[in-house]
Motif scaffolding. Sequence first.
Motif, PDB file in Angstrom:
ATOM      1  N   ARG A 360      -9.213   1.768   8.375  1.00 49.25           N
ATOM      2  CA  ARG A 360      -8.703   2.839   7.503  1.00 49.25           C
ATOM      3  C   ARG A 360      -7.204   2.687   7.246  1.00 49.25           C
ATOM      4  O   ARG A 360      -6.583   3.544   6.634  1.00 49.25           O
ATOM      5  CB  ARG A 360      -9.025   4.201   8.128  1.00 49.25           C
ATOM      6  N   ALA A 401     -16.633  -4.459  -6.268  1.00 51.61           N
ATOM      7  CA  ALA A 401     -15.477  -4.021  -5.478  1.00 51.61           C
ATOM      8  C   ALA A 401     -14.222  -4.805  -5.869  1.00 51.61           C
ATOM      9  O   ALA A 401     -13.135  -4.241  -6.008  1.00 51.61           O
ATOM     10  CB  ALA A 401     -15.775  -4.199  -3.990  1.00 51.61           C
ATOM     11  N   GLU A 404     -13.033  -3.695  -9.321  1.00 45.31           N
ATOM     12  CA  GLU A 404     -12.447  -2.355  -9.245  1.00 45.31           C
ATOM     13  C   GLU A 404     -11.033  -2.420  -8.656  1.00 45.31           C
ATOM     14  O   GLU A 404     -10.096  -1.812  -9.178  1.00 45.31           O
ATOM     15  CB  GLU A 404     -13.353  -1.472  -8.378  1.00 45.31           C
ATOM     16  N   ALA A 405     -10.884  -3.205  -7.574  1.00 46.71           N
ATOM     17  CA  ALA A 405      -9.575  -3.308  -6.933  1.00 46.71           C
ATOM     18  C   ALA A 405      -8.563  -3.937  -7.879  1.00 46.71           C
ATOM     19  O   ALA A 405      -7.428  -3.471  -7.999  1.00 46.71           O
ATOM     20  CB  ALA A 405      -9.682  -4.127  -5.640  1.00 46.71           C
ATOM     21  N   SER A 408      -7.682  -1.569 -10.745  1.00 46.56           N
ATOM     22  CA  SER A 408      -6.859  -0.417 -10.351  1.00 46.56           C
ATOM     23  C   SER A 408      -5.384  -0.789 -10.198  1.00 46.56           C
ATOM     24  O   SER A 408      -4.522   0.069 -10.258  1.00 46.56           O
ATOM     25  CB  SER A 408      -7.398   0.218  -9.065  1.00 46.56           C
ATOM     26  N   LEU A 437      -6.211  -2.200  -1.033  1.00 47.57           N
ATOM     27  CA  LEU A 437      -7.043  -1.113  -1.557  1.00 47.57           C
ATOM     28  C   LEU A 437      -8.533  -1.363  -1.398  1.00 47.57           C
ATOM     29  O   LEU A 437      -9.325  -0.427  -1.400  1.00 47.57           O
ATOM     30  CB  LEU A 437      -6.767  -0.926  -3.057  1.00 47.57           C
ATOM     31  N   LYS A 440     -10.723   0.678   0.658  1.00 49.60           N
ATOM     32  CA  LYS A 440     -10.481   2.109   0.483  1.00 49.60           C
ATOM     33  C   LYS A 440      -9.895   2.749   1.743  1.00 49.60           C
ATOM     34  O   LYS A 440     -10.521   3.620   2.374  1.00 49.60           O
ATOM     35  CB  LYS A 440     -11.781   2.823   0.089  1.00 49.60           C
ATOM     36  N   ASP A 442      -7.140   4.952   4.111  1.00 45.23           N
ATOM     37  CA  ASP A 442      -6.467   6.249   3.969  1.00 45.23           C
ATOM     38  C   ASP A 442      -4.946   6.073   3.991  1.00 45.23           C
ATOM     39  O   ASP A 442      -4.226   6.788   3.331  1.00 45.23           O
ATOM     40  CB  ASP A 442      -6.874   7.178   5.113  1.00 45.23           C
ATOM     41  N   LEU A 468      -1.562   5.247  -7.845  1.00 47.59           N
ATOM     42  CA  LEU A 468      -2.680   5.001  -6.928  1.00 47.59           C
ATOM     43  C   LEU A 468      -2.797   6.104  -5.887  1.00 47.59           C
ATOM     44  O   LEU A 468      -3.898   6.530  -5.535  1.00 47.59           O
ATOM     45  CB  LEU A 468      -2.503   3.650  -6.227  1.00 47.59           C
ATOM     46  N   ARG A 471      -4.548   8.942  -7.495  1.00 56.19           N
ATOM     47  CA  ARG A 471      -5.952   8.689  -7.815  1.00 56.19           C
ATOM     48  C   ARG A 471      -6.843   8.593  -6.586  1.00 56.19           C
ATOM     49  O   ARG A 471      -7.974   9.045  -6.580  1.00 56.19           O
ATOM     50  CB  ARG A 471      -6.063   7.383  -8.608  1.00 56.19           C
ATOM     51  N   PHE A 472      -6.351   7.921  -5.538  1.00 56.18           N
ATOM     52  CA  PHE A 472      -7.199   7.673  -4.370  1.00 56.18           C
ATOM     53  C   PHE A 472      -6.831   8.531  -3.166  1.00 56.18           C
ATOM     54  O   PHE A 472      -7.378   8.346  -2.083  1.00 56.18           O
ATOM     55  CB  PHE A 472      -7.137   6.192  -3.969  1.00 56.18           C
ATOM     56  N   LEU A 474      -4.050   8.519  -1.378  1.00 55.23           N
ATOM     57  CA  LEU A 474      -3.516   7.657  -0.333  1.00 55.23           C
ATOM     58  C   LEU A 474      -2.317   8.289   0.368  1.00 55.23           C
ATOM     59  O   LEU A 474      -1.598   9.089  -0.210  1.00 55.23           O
ATOM     60  CB  LEU A 474      -3.060   6.329  -0.942  1.00 55.23           C
TER      61      LEU A 474
END
Lengths: 534, 315
Positions: A360, A401, A404-405, A408, A437, A440, A442, A468, A471-472, A474
Amino acid sequence: MSRSETGLLSIQDLSLSIHGLPILKNVSMDVAPGRILGVIGESGSGKSITAFSVLQLLPGGASCTGSITLSGKDILSLSEAELCGLRGRDVGMVFQEPMTALNPLKTIGDQVAETILIHERVSKAEAMVRAADALRRAELPQERFPLSRYPHELSGGQRQRVVIAMAIALRPKLLIADEPTTALDVTTQAQILDLLKRLVAEGGMGLVLISHDLAVVADLADDLVIMRQGEVVESGPAKALFGNLQHPYSRALLEASAHVPERRQEVLDLPLLQVREVVRDYTGHTHGWWGKTTQFRAVDGVSFEIRKGESLGLVGESGCGKSTLTRAILGLEEVQGGEILFDGLPVFTHHHANQIVRRRMQVVFQDPYGSFNPRWKVDRLITEPFHLLANPPKGAERDRAIAEALESVGLSAADAQKYIHEFSGGQRQRIAIARALIIKPDLIILDEAVSALDVSVRAQVLDLLADLAGRFGLTYLFISHDLSVVRSITDRVLVMKSGKIVEEGPTNTVFDRPSHPYTQQLVAAAPVLPAGIA
Amino acid sequence: MLQYFLKRLLSLGLSLVAASVVIFLALEVVPGDPASYMLGLNAQEDTLAALRQELGLGGSLFERYATWAGGLLVGDFGTSYTYRTPVAGMIADRLWVSLPLALYALVLSTLIAFPAGIWAASRRGSHADGAVMGVTQLGIAIPNFWFAMLMVLVFAINLRWFSAGGFPGWDAGFFVALKALTLPAIALALPQASILTRVMRSSLLDTLGEDFIRTARAKGLSKGQALWRHAVRNALIPVLTILGLQFSFLLAGAIIIENVFFLPGLGRLVFQSISARDLIVVESVVMLLVFAVIVVNFTVDMAYAWVDPRLRRRR
């Protein structure tokens, strides 16, 4: 820029090509005695090669047209022997990397004295006396720094003073400083810049100060030249120019330097990372043969918290323990005291990093060149963190994946099949962020993540990070020596010195009203753009 | 500096002890009993036992090691099984050939490699550089025994400048003896000089790309001055490493060249002793070579410290 009759250095219409490839195009600039000319540009702008062409220390295959005149002498028509007589005597030069600019096998006294011995017929003893004087002018008095010291016994700032002493030993008319403080800490930077300024004021020497950092040059320069891709885009007296930049590139550069990304991030009142009384000791060298080993305490009772969605800054100079703390948070090293909890779970269990927590957290480092294997394609590079997962995605899921990475961070899915050398520095740092990223996380630890980037690219990457985060959801731990960057992207900041947190608080409060003397010193040392234009 | 010296010296001593144990044990487990080898197949059991006792082959493993190692310390290497003479004397005779030969070859190799390497590096990419690279490539590729035979054909048989082989001994006069070692030394030095030239060249090229060379040039030093004053000494570290390895090799590895030139050197002694199961001689020569290698490494370590002040740092 006015062309004065008493000009010291005059470069007119200088064009330079290396093996037929044009590098400089019609570059012109003038330096008068006792004045400081700032040359600003991003990497590849040709600012360093302009400096080297004044000394004619150019790579093989280089050819110049135009004119370079130093005190009436046409540099381009001088023979190599005449140029050797001029280098070091009429023109001194200071370089970017103080750690490698000195010969490791010779004492500092010998190296400074060499400048004198090569140009004047004096005895070794007399040259050493004058070397001591030059070192004193560079603020390395002989009493504390004997001539018999070797470079490895000095710090980076002290080595840069030795390089400066070498350059000014014969009191040259012109000093060229190529990014003299880029590799140094802020407080050391401020001292070296002060020293350069004083040397100019004392001796009537002209100074060409080359830098990528607008704020460094703005503090110091009388005149400015802004370069891009081998051309001068704008030049003039510094004050007038800063107030009234004409060229779009100059304005973009200035805006990028003072760029503050727009952040829309909700901070929850829940702790994500808790660091409590952490102590990290290193075992030092033994004294004598059977003597005790010394303990070096790199992190000394550090406690702090990062809340979910927060962006926390950590500032401090080299050797303060930032990197050690980062490694402890990532669970790479065992700590000798205290605990580190991530979402309530320890990051380190049974002498190993806790894998449940580890997946994480991700980290992005400074060097976008050194942190990638050049023989791997981007898809393999950015899926490296998958080894942290119990069931890494495979096949189509993996491709999705990756796409997407990459998307982004503003790249395309097709970039997955390229090698790292096909990307620019800023793109590489985007790939490093994509790598962080992809699982995913934290928390992302950004360890000097934008320090090696040019200002305009840095501004884009900061925008990306801010976007970012929103959006995520973070959380960032933003580690940097650059106060202006930390100020632009963090909510709270920690100031670290000698392994301890000396000050902590909301970023703006800490920087506007620093309470600890060390923070005050840091803030005062940080170069700032002139008021009213930033 | 003193501490560095003492630490190196301690590690030298420990290495010697470790090496002696390994060599002793290795030869203990080698099949073949020297006593029965010497007395032949029909020997009586009691005669064999008596000979074993005489050769020092009786007693426990530890006792035998202690006797052997203790003897080494006072220069008593034991008695050869085959020749029945003290091993120390045999080795000393051979060493007076092998050691001068190795030194001679090393000096030749250094005298060729340093100038050639520096010359090539300072003219990188030129025809001179290309020629040096080509010649050294050839020097590494040619087997030295073949080159040795070629030299015998040209200089001994056709031109009659040198004798084709043999060694008159140092009693015959220094220059006479040196002359006899010249062709073997050249044959030994050729590949070594080629390797060393290339190491010198590439190490120097690396150093010439360093920032402090640029600093030196900015001070007003010419290219040549920057090379000699700042680059050469910095380039020496890898060269010294190779030089140390080469000396050890030259001392022990000259066996083929010794055979080509009929030189009574250590290499030939080892070869003969192994075929005759004269284990005590093998043991002693190997120990001596190990000693030489360790002492050379120690010298190289000291040379590093002399070159590089960072190693002299007291810590």
